[in-house]
Design a protein around this motif. Structure first.
Motif, short mmCIF file in Angstrom:
data_model
loop_
_atom_site.label_atom_id
_atom_site.label_comp_id
_atom_site.label_asym_id
_atom_site.label_seq_id
_atom_site.Cartn_x
_atom_site.Cartn_y
_atom_site.Cartn_z
N LEU A 109 0.84 -1.20 0.00
CA LEU A 109 0.00 0.00 0.00
C LEU A 109 0.88 1.25 0.00
O LEU A 109 1.69 1.45 0.90
N LEU A 110 0.70 2.09 -1.01
CA LEU A 110 1.50 3.31 -1.12
C LEU A 110 0.76 4.53 -0.58
O LEU A 110 1.34 5.36 0.11
N LYS A 111 -0.54 4.62 -0.88
CA LYS A 111 -1.34 5.76 -0.44
C LYS A 111 -2.78 5.32 -0.25
O LYS A 111 -3.23 4.35 -0.87
N GLU A 112 -3.51 6.06 0.57
CA GLU A 112 -4.96 5.86 0.72
C GLU A 112 -5.60 7.23 0.67
O GLU A 112 -5.13 8.17 1.30
N ARG A 113 -6.67 7.36 -0.11
CA ARG A 113 -7.28 8.66 -0.30
C ARG A 113 -8.81 8.54 -0.28
O ARG A 113 -9.38 7.51 -0.67
N VAL A 114 -9.46 9.64 0.15
CA VAL A 114 -10.90 9.79 0.02
C VAL A 114 -11.15 10.92 -0.98
O VAL A 114 -10.51 11.98 -0.89
N ALA A 115 -12.03 10.69 -1.94
CA ALA A 115 -12.29 11.65 -3.01
C ALA A 115 -13.65 12.30 -2.83
O ALA A 115 -14.68 11.62 -2.84
N VAL B 219 -15.99 -2.21 -6.88
CA VAL B 219 -14.54 -2.10 -6.81
C VAL B 219 -13.98 -2.14 -8.22
O VAL B 219 -14.45 -2.90 -9.08
N SER B 220 -12.97 -1.31 -8.47
CA SER B 220 -12.34 -1.25 -9.79
C SER B 220 -10.84 -1.11 -9.63
O SER B 220 -10.37 -0.30 -8.82
N LEU B 221 -10.08 -1.89 -10.39
CA LEU B 221 -8.62 -1.81 -10.39
C LEU B 221 -8.18 -1.14 -11.68
O LEU B 221 -8.39 -1.67 -12.78
N GLN B 222 -7.56 0.03 -11.56
CA GLN B 222 -7.12 0.80 -12.73
C GLN B 222 -5.66 1.20 -12.53
O GLN B 222 -5.37 2.06 -11.72
N GLY B 223 -4.79 0.56 -13.27
CA GLY B 223 -3.37 0.85 -13.09
C GLY B 223 -2.94 0.49 -11.68
O GLY B 223 -3.08 -0.64 -11.23
N ARG B 224 -2.44 1.49 -10.95
CA ARG B 224 -2.00 1.26 -9.57
C ARG B 224 -3.07 1.66 -8.56
O ARG B 224 -2.79 1.65 -7.35
N LYS B 225 -4.27 1.99 -9.03
CA LYS B 225 -5.32 2.45 -8.11
C LYS B 225 -6.44 1.42 -7.99
O LYS B 225 -6.88 0.85 -8.99
#
Length: 300
Positions: A148-154, A187-193
């Motif tokens: 895990l590199l980062k966690e964000r709320v949008a 849930v969606s996996l897009q690149g590194r996100k």
């Protein structure tokens, strides 16, 4: 609170084009997929700068096509990006009157979020999906700090993780998807996100609202990820690139076509298809395997 606009009664047919941006129309350097000799590579136009460095591109040919498209149709950038992230992008052509951000959570009208639309979306989320705090807590508890590199709320609407994809355990995303699905989230996996998005938060609902306001008689769409699937299904005719999450899973629908190209060349190809389908310009025929069948009945 703003008042929803009265639906337009167009004097002539109106084509609405709702297109995802990242890895559909615009591309980072890592996603360009330039396989030709350097001297034969297309000229690129930078349309986004982040941290004082160029980040996103399209070909100069695509830029000219997009300019034409934006002047002849209701072109609606449609993205999972937050409003701030979308604001970094400088697309060619006239500024779009409408834009869809935060996966449909914000409908921008002349650059400003429509507060009534946002309120309608948040009410649906509250009534149909588990709280964001619960999902975010699960994401953090289930993720391994090793990848895990980062966690964000949008926009206080959804959450996402930035991960080291090569270290992501097999089946982890699928398990997360099952857990989230039971709580009204996708849930969606897009690149590194890895995105976790409440089910009612959709690009298609926002596109339908723009179509209602503009009196659109034909809707076209494009996108590459699972979060674009509802948008593609809602359009009269749609395209997905030959790369991305939908391509990796073999996702398809009768009226959704697949590009012959991948990478930044797919973005250019999609714009050519948009122009042809909207009747804006007569263009050279694309490769036979990308054209597939004539326009389906639903858009004739």
């Amino acid at each position: 609170m703003t008042t929803p606009e009265t639906p337009a009664v167009p004097d002539a047919p109106v084509t609405l084009v709702a297109s995802d941006l990242d890895r559909t129309l615009i591309y980072s350097a890592a996603a360009l997929r330039l396989r030709m000799p350097d001297a034969a590579a297309p000229r690129l136009l930078c349309v986004e700068v982040y941290g004082n460095k160029p980040l996103s591109y399209l070909t100069e040919t695509a830029a000219a096509l997009l300019d034409d498209l934006a002047r002849a149709t209701v072109f609606v950038p449609t993205t999972t990006r937050t409003r701030e992230q979308y604001g970094r992008i400088r697309l060619p052509g006239p500024a779009p009157r409408f834009a869809i951000c935060a996966n449909g959570g914000h409908l921008l009208v002349d650059g400003e979020s429509d507060r009534d639309w946002h309120a309608r979306v948040t009410r649906r989320i509250a009534s149909e999906s588990a709280p964001l705090a619960e999902v975010r807590a699960h994401l953090l508890a289930a993720a391994d700090p090793a990848w895990l590199l980062k966690e964000r709320v949008a926009e206080d609407l959804f959450a996402y993780l930035v991960v080291e994809r090569s270290s992501l355990p097999g089946g982890w995303v699928e398990e997360l998807g099952e857990w989230a699905g039971n709580r009204g989230w996708t849930v969606s996996l897009q690149g590194r996100k890895i995105y976790a998005v409440p089910g009612p938060l959709t690009k298609s609902a926002a596109m339908r609202e723009v179509a209602r306001r503009t009196g659109a008689t034909l809707t076209l769409a494009a996108g590459d990820s699972f979060l674009d699937a509802d948008l593609l299904l809602a359009a009269d005719l749609a395209w997905r690139p030959a790369h991305g999450e939908l391509a990796d899973t073999g996702w398809s629908a009768p009226h959704v076509r697949v590009t012959a190209e991948d990478g930044v060349a797919a973005g250019e190809e999609i714009l050519r298809h948009f122009l042809r389908a909207s009747g804006t310009r007569t263009l050279p025929d694309p490769p036979p395997d990308s054209l597939q069948d004539p326009l389906p009945e639903r858009v004739r």
